[in-house]
Design a protein around this motif. Structure first.
Motif, mmCIF file in Angstrom:
data_model
loop_
_atom_site.group_PDB
_atom_site.id
_atom_site.type_symbol
_atom_site.label_atom_id
_atom_site.label_comp_id
_atom_site.label_asym_id
_atom_site.label_seq_id
_atom_site.Cartn_x
_atom_site.Cartn_y
_atom_site.Cartn_z
ATOM 1 N N GLY A 1 -17.307 72.080 70.776
ATOM 2 C CA GLY A 1 -18.698 72.369 71.101
ATOM 3 C C GLY A 1 -19.515 72.788 69.895
ATOM 4 O O GLY A 1 -20.587 72.248 69.641
ATOM 5 N N CYS A 2 -18.990 73.776 69.105
ATOM 6 C CA CYS A 2 -19.764 74.292 67.977
ATOM 7 C C CYS A 2 -19.092 74.044 66.626
ATOM 8 O O CYS A 2 -19.665 74.360 65.595
ATOM 9 C CB CYS A 2 -20.016 75.786 68.163
ATOM 10 N N GLY A 3 -17.853 73.498 66.616
ATOM 11 C CA GLY A 3 -17.187 73.179 65.361
ATOM 12 C C GLY A 3 -16.501 74.346 64.694
ATOM 13 O O GLY A 3 -16.038 74.236 63.567
ATOM 14 N N ARG A 4 -16.411 75.477 65.396
ATOM 15 C CA ARG A 4 -15.813 76.660 64.787
ATOM 16 C C ARG A 4 -14.284 76.601 64.855
ATOM 17 O O ARG A 4 -13.720 76.170 65.856
ATOM 18 C CB ARG A 4 -16.310 77.903 65.513
ATOM 19 N N PHE A 5 -13.601 77.024 63.779
ATOM 20 C CA PHE A 5 -12.140 77.109 63.796
ATOM 21 C C PHE A 5 -11.741 78.448 64.398
ATOM 22 O O PHE A 5 -12.214 79.498 63.987
ATOM 23 C CB PHE A 5 -11.578 76.995 62.382
ATOM 24 N N CYS A 6 -10.865 78.398 65.415
ATOM 25 C CA CYS A 6 -10.432 79.599 66.109
ATOM 26 C C CYS A 6 -8.962 79.876 65.796
ATOM 27 O O CYS A 6 -8.144 78.956 65.773
ATOM 28 C CB CYS A 6 -10.628 79.448 67.615
#
Length: 256
Positions: A23-28
């Motif tokens: 959705g937002c491209g963030r690495f978790c």
């Protein structure tokens, strides 16, 4: 393994997406991995022995908790205030990038009636309602609407299809159940989230949309795509005209 994105709150498959939220491209960070650090002294010991080390660790943890909990409480309070005062702030942030899709829809979208046929799967539109009693968390003049869908069971295929509500020349992304639950927990139980839409199992529920004004010339728009994040590529589109009716919804007053 499913996990919720720390940035936008979206549920996604951690292994399938290599930890990157589609959705937002963030690495978790994988929650199953624990960060362990080595001891300072030879043989894994430091200070004056194991007892001293255990005492120091306990004191450090107590001090850390004393700082973390007030900060966490403050952050949660600010988030709640943002949702209530800003009028579905989590949804509006997602919608900021959507109007650019208007130029894409008209020349390529195939118009359908009553539902969609997607990768061999029948998707029926079961209703379109304007929830007149849902006012909490919305900007002045705004409204909450929902579109009912019934998805037949199908063979699994990798896809990144997305539904959007087209109204008044703009596109609006559906609320995920996490964002909706902050104000309308009763409605969230009937909401279809993005993971369910991409699952091959049969499912029925509602897509909820927060609009700045009542719907006009509305249609449900299905964008078919493959890949995730920067690799996502649109392969087709279909649009189904909608006619909204006013309706009551259980739990529509929200937690005002």
């Amino acid at each position: 393994m499913l996990m919720r994105c720390e940035g936008c709150g979206r549920m996604f498959d951690y292994e399938k997406n290599d930890g990157v939220c589609p959705g937002c491209g963030r690495f978790c960070q994988n929650p199953d991995l624990s960060d362990s650090s080595g001891a300072d002294g030879p043989g894994g010991t430091s200070g004056s022995g194991p007892a001293a080390a255990a005492g120091a660790d306990a004191a450090a943890q107590t001090g850390s908790n004393a700082v973390v909990w007030p900060v966490l409480f403050l952050l949660l309070a600010l988030l709640w205030a943002g949702v209530m005062v800003g009028g579905f702030w989590l949804l509006r942030r997602q919608q900021a990038s959507l109007p650019a899709r208007a130029a894409f829809a008209s020349p390529v979208a195939d118009e359908v009636s009553g539902g969609f046929r997607c990768r061999g799967r029948a998707i029926a539109v079961t209703g379109a309602e304007l929830l007149r009693d849902c006012r909490a968390g919305l900007p002045e003049g705004g409204c909450l609407v929902r579109v009912g869908l019934r998805l037949d069971e199908t063979a699994w295929q990798e896809n990144a299809d997305c539904f959007y509500l087209q109204s008044g020349g703009c596109f609006y992304q559906a609320s995920d159940s996490y964002a909706l639950e902050q104000i309308y927990p009763a409605l969230a139980r009937t909401a279809l989230d993005e993971y369910e839409l991409q699952s091959p199992e049969a499912v029925e529920g509602w897509l909820y949309f927060a609009l700045p004004e009542p719907p006009a010339d509305a249609a449900l728009y299905l964008e078919q795509a493959v890949g995730y994040g920067g690799e996502r590529r649109v392969s087709g589109a279909a649009v189904c005209p909608l006619r909204f009716v006013e309706a009551d919804a259980e739990g529509g007053d929200g937690d005002a």
